[in-house]
Design an enzyme around this catalytic site. Sequence first.
Site, mmCIF file in Angstrom:
data_model
loop_
_atom_site.group_PDB
_atom_site.id
_atom_site.type_symbol
_atom_site.label_atom_id
_atom_site.label_comp_id
_atom_site.label_asym_id
_atom_site.label_seq_id
_atom_site.Cartn_x
_atom_site.Cartn_y
_atom_site.Cartn_z
ATOM 1 N N THR A 141 16.824 1.199 -8.491
ATOM 2 C CA THR A 141 15.913 2.441 -8.280
ATOM 3 C C THR A 141 16.532 3.318 -7.225
ATOM 4 O O THR A 141 17.408 2.712 -6.657
ATOM 5 C CB THR A 141 14.692 1.948 -7.629
ATOM 6 O OG1 THR A 141 13.995 2.827 -7.046
ATOM 7 C CG2 THR A 141 14.764 0.756 -6.448
ATOM 8 N N ASP A 142 16.127 4.450 -7.449
ATOM 9 C CA ASP A 142 16.694 5.502 -6.539
ATOM 10 C C ASP A 142 16.293 5.229 -5.082
ATOM 11 O O ASP A 142 16.763 5.854 -4.002
ATOM 12 C CB ASP A 142 16.519 7.017 -6.738
ATOM 13 C CG ASP A 142 14.821 7.075 -6.789
ATOM 14 O OD1 ASP A 142 14.023 6.202 -6.543
ATOM 15 O OD2 ASP A 142 14.506 8.444 -7.267
ATOM 16 N N GLU A 143 15.146 4.332 -4.832
ATOM 17 C CA GLU A 143 14.875 4.104 -3.594
ATOM 18 C C GLU A 143 15.541 3.385 -2.458
ATOM 19 O O GLU A 143 15.495 3.344 -1.355
ATOM 20 C CB GLU A 143 13.481 3.319 -3.575
ATOM 21 C CG GLU A 143 12.378 4.176 -4.415
ATOM 22 C CD GLU A 143 10.955 3.636 -4.478
ATOM 23 O OE1 GLU A 143 10.633 2.908 -3.383
ATOM 24 O OE2 GLU A 143 10.124 3.817 -5.115
ATOM 25 N N LYS A 170 15.469 -4.562 -3.294
ATOM 26 C CA LYS A 170 16.223 -3.904 -4.553
ATOM 27 C C LYS A 170 17.647 -3.700 -4.061
ATOM 28 O O LYS A 170 18.531 -3.931 -4.950
ATOM 29 C CB LYS A 170 15.687 -2.791 -4.943
ATOM 30 C CG LYS A 170 14.283 -2.879 -5.796
ATOM 31 C CD LYS A 170 14.325 -3.782 -6.884
ATOM 32 C CE LYS A 170 15.078 -3.192 -8.207
ATOM 33 N NZ LYS A 170 14.950 -4.050 -9.211
HETATM 34 P P1 NAD Z 1 6.056 -4.157 -13.064
HETATM 35 O O1 NAD Z 1 5.631 -4.368 -11.737
HETATM 36 O O2 NAD Z 1 5.407 -3.335 -14.219
HETATM 37 O O3 NAD Z 1 6.805 -5.225 -13.866
HETATM 38 C C1 NAD Z 1 7.535 -6.302 -13.553
HETATM 39 C C2 NAD Z 1 7.547 -7.217 -14.458
HETATM 40 O O4 NAD Z 1 8.234 -8.549 -13.803
HETATM 41 C C3 NAD Z 1 6.221 -7.983 -14.656
HETATM 42 O O5 NAD Z 1 6.021 -8.224 -16.119
HETATM 43 C C4 NAD Z 1 5.928 -9.232 -13.905
HETATM 44 O O6 NAD Z 1 5.281 -10.199 -14.592
HETATM 45 C C5 NAD Z 1 7.504 -9.626 -14.134
HETATM 46 N N1 NAD Z 1 7.876 -10.589 -12.679
HETATM 47 C C6 NAD Z 1 7.779 -10.666 -11.590
HETATM 48 N N2 NAD Z 1 8.236 -11.612 -10.998
HETATM 49 C C7 NAD Z 1 8.794 -12.229 -11.935
HETATM 50 C C8 NAD Z 1 9.468 -13.409 -11.712
HETATM 51 N N3 NAD Z 1 9.722 -14.169 -10.718
HETATM 52 N N4 NAD Z 1 10.096 -14.003 -13.032
HETATM 53 C C9 NAD Z 1 9.994 -13.484 -14.073
HETATM 54 N N5 NAD Z 1 9.197 -12.268 -14.147
HETATM 55 C C10 NAD Z 1 8.813 -11.652 -13.061
HETATM 56 O O7 NAD Z 1 7.620 -3.135 -12.860
HETATM 57 P P2 NAD Z 1 8.295 -1.909 -13.504
HETATM 58 O O8 NAD Z 1 7.645 -0.697 -12.855
HETATM 59 O O9 NAD Z 1 8.152 -2.180 -15.068
HETATM 60 O O10 NAD Z 1 9.769 -2.221 -13.054
HETATM 61 C C11 NAD Z 1 10.473 -2.675 -13.626
HETATM 62 C C12 NAD Z 1 12.022 -2.710 -13.047
HETATM 63 O O11 NAD Z 1 12.359 -1.398 -12.906
HETATM 64 C C13 NAD Z 1 11.923 -3.332 -11.483
HETATM 65 O O12 NAD Z 1 13.181 -4.021 -11.216
HETATM 66 C C14 NAD Z 1 11.821 -1.834 -10.487
HETATM 67 O O13 NAD Z 1 12.203 -2.015 -9.330
HETATM 68 C C15 NAD Z 1 12.732 -1.022 -11.400
HETATM 69 N N6 NAD Z 1 12.471 0.511 -11.291
HETATM 70 C C16 NAD Z 1 10.951 0.766 -11.565
HETATM 71 C C17 NAD Z 1 10.740 2.137 -11.352
HETATM 72 C C18 NAD Z 1 9.510 2.635 -11.588
HETATM 73 O O14 NAD Z 1 9.122 3.784 -11.418
HETATM 74 N N7 NAD Z 1 8.360 1.906 -11.932
HETATM 75 C C19 NAD Z 1 11.808 3.148 -11.243
HETATM 76 C C20 NAD Z 1 13.164 2.797 -11.043
HETATM 77 C C21 NAD Z 1 13.384 1.490 -11.204
HETATM 78 P P1 TYD Z 2 3.941 4.965 -6.204
HETATM 79 O O1 TYD Z 2 3.274 5.326 -7.830
HETATM 80 O O2 TYD Z 2 3.343 3.860 -5.630
HETATM 81 O O3 TYD Z 2 5.752 4.822 -6.481
HETATM 82 P P2 TYD Z 2 6.725 4.803 -5.275
HETATM 83 O O4 TYD Z 2 6.223 4.371 -3.917
HETATM 84 O O5 TYD Z 2 7.674 3.801 -5.830
HETATM 85 O O6 TYD Z 2 7.307 6.237 -5.255
HETATM 86 O O7 TYD Z 2 3.732 5.970 -5.417
HETATM 87 C C1 TYD Z 2 4.182 7.343 -5.658
HETATM 88 C C2 TYD Z 2 3.719 8.460 -4.727
HETATM 89 O O8 TYD Z 2 2.661 8.456 -4.784
HETATM 90 C C3 TYD Z 2 4.445 7.737 -3.316
HETATM 91 O O9 TYD Z 2 4.842 8.906 -2.726
HETATM 92 C C4 TYD Z 2 2.990 7.305 -2.580
HETATM 93 C C5 TYD Z 2 1.836 8.170 -3.358
HETATM 94 N N1 TYD Z 2 0.525 7.579 -3.738
HETATM 95 C C6 TYD Z 2 -0.743 8.400 -3.242
HETATM 96 O O10 TYD Z 2 -0.481 9.276 -2.526
HETATM 97 N N2 TYD Z 2 -1.746 7.523 -3.405
HETATM 98 C C7 TYD Z 2 -1.819 6.393 -4.084
HETATM 99 O O11 TYD Z 2 -3.103 5.829 -4.415
HETATM 100 C C8 TYD Z 2 -0.553 5.839 -4.604
HETATM 101 C C9 TYD Z 2 -0.690 4.598 -5.202
HETATM 102 C C10 TYD Z 2 0.731 6.280 -4.300
#
Ligand code: NAD
Ligand code: TYD
Length: 380
Positions: A141-143, A170
Site C-alpha cells: 500500500t502507499d500508506e 504492511k
Molecule cells: P480486505 O480486508 O477486504 O480482505 C482481506 C482478506 O484477507 C479477507 O478475505 C480476510 O478473510 C483475509 N484474511 C485476513 N487474515 C487472514 C489470515 N490470517 N489468513 C488468511 N486470510 C486472511 O482487504 P482488501 O482491501 O481487499 O486488501 C487486500 C490487500 O491489499 C491487503 O494486503 C491490503 O493491505 C492491500 N491494499 C489495500 C488497499 C485498499 O484500498 N483496500 C490499497 C492498497 C493495498
Molecule cells: P478508509 O476507507 O478507512 O481508508 P484509509 O484509512 O486506508 O485511507 O478511509 C479513507 C479516508 O476517509 C480516511 O482519510 C479516513 C476517512 N474516513 C472518514 O472520514 N469517515 C469514515 O467513516 C471512514 C471509515 C473513513
Amino acid sequence: MKCYLVTGGAGFIGANFVKYILKYAPEIQLIVLDALTYAGNLGTIASDISDNSRCVFVKGDICDKELVNKLFEEYPIDCVVNFAAESHVDRSIENPQLFLQTNILGTQNLLDGARHHWVTGKAENGYPLWKSNVRFHQVSTDEVYGSLGTGGYFTELTPLDPRSPYSASKTSADLIVKAYADTYKMPVSITRCSNNYGPYHFPEKLIPLIIKNILEGKQLPVYGDGSNVRDWLYVDDHCKAIYTVIEKGREGEVYNVGGHNERTNLEIVKTIIHTIYQILSREQHYRAMLKKQTILADGSIDISWINEGLITFVKDRLGHDQRYAIDPTKITNELGWTPQTMFDEGIIKTVRWYLDNQAWVEEVTSGDYQKYYEKMYGDR
Ligand code: NAD
Ligand code: TYD
C-alpha cells in the site's frame, strides 16, 4: 498452465483479482487461501469456484505453517499473490497485535513455505538456486510512505515512514519480503497501491460506508474537517497492475500503482450524495430500498433529504494521515500500465453496484457489524 496461490481472495481486492484472472487469463489456475475473517466472504467468489475448474478454495490461515506446506505439496504453485491482511486502519488503532500477527508473521510464513518448495539446490557462491519462473508477489500500500503535505508525490524512492499500526505492519511485511530477496535471492515483487474502490468493498471503509448510511437514512461521519486527501483507483485497474507486474515486472522491484485521482474526503462524500440522488431521481424503483420512506402527495417516495445536510463532522482519527498521492511513472513507462476507469465513471458504476447488490451488503454485515459500528461511531 501456471498456478497462483491467491491469499485473501475472499476479501475486497482479492476477490476482484480472482474474477479478473478467471476472465482475462485462461492460462492461470487459482488456489484461493482465505481465513474468512469478518472481511472475507465466500459468497463473493462462490460462483467463480463452482463454475470453474480453474479455481479451488481452501479455508485457512496464512500463519498456519502445516497448511501452507500442504498446499505447496498438493498443487504446482509457481506464484504466490499475497493479499491476505488485516486492512482497516481504524481497527489497527483498536487492536494492533492482530495486524502484526497476520500482516507480518503471515507474510513471513508464506515466504518460508515458498522458499522450501521453490529452492532446487545451492549455487557455488552459497546462494539458493530457484525453480524457474516462480514469483512471490506482495500486495502492499502507499500508506507505507507515510503522509504528504499539500505538494509532492510518493515515488518508489520515497523513504518508508508508516504512521499507523496498519501501515507499520504492511511496511514490516515489505521489508521482510525484501530481506528474502536480498538474503536468499528469492524472486519477489511488490506493488504499492493507493486507495481502491469498487464492488465487494466491505462497508467499514469510507465509500461503501457512506453509500450504506445514505440508503439507511443515517448521518454521514466525516473525520475531522474532511480535508484529508486520498488518491482513488478503481479496483479492476489495481488487479490489472498486479497481474502485469507478476507477468512482466522485473524481479526484486517495487512498483507504485495509482491513477492521479486525488480527492478530499469531503469531496468524496458529496459526490456519493449527488450520485445517489441523481440515480434515484431518474430511476424511481430504487427508492423502495430506502429505509426512510416518506410518501409524497403524488405517491412517490421522498428523496429531498438526500443532501449535504446528512454530513456530520466527527472526532478525527488518531494520527490521521493528511494526504496520499502516488507517482505511477515507473509502472507506466516500464510496463505500459495506465488506469482504464476514470473516477467519474467508476463512482457511478460503484454506487450502482451497491444499489443492485443489497443482498451482498446484508450478508457481509449480518455478523458483528452493528456492534462494530456502535463502538467506532457511538462516541465520536
Ligand atoms: P480486505 O480486508 O477486504 O480482505 C482481506 C482478506 O484477507 C479477507 O478475505 C480476510 O478473510 C483475509 N484474511 C485476513 N487474515 C487472514 C489470515 N490470517 N489468513 C488468511 N486470510 C486472511 O482487504 P482488501 O482491501 O481487499 O486488501 C487486500 C490487500 O491489499 C491487503 O494486503 C491490503 O493491505 C492491500 N491494499 C489495500 C488497499 C485498499 O484500498 N483496500 C490499497 C492498497 C493495498
Ligand atoms: P478508509 O476507507 O478507512 O481508508 P484509509 O484509512 O486506508 O485511507 O478511509 C479513507 C479516508 O476517509 C480516511 O482519510 C479516513 C476517512 N474516513 C472518514 O472520514 N469517515 C469514515 O467513516 C471512514 C471509515 C473513513
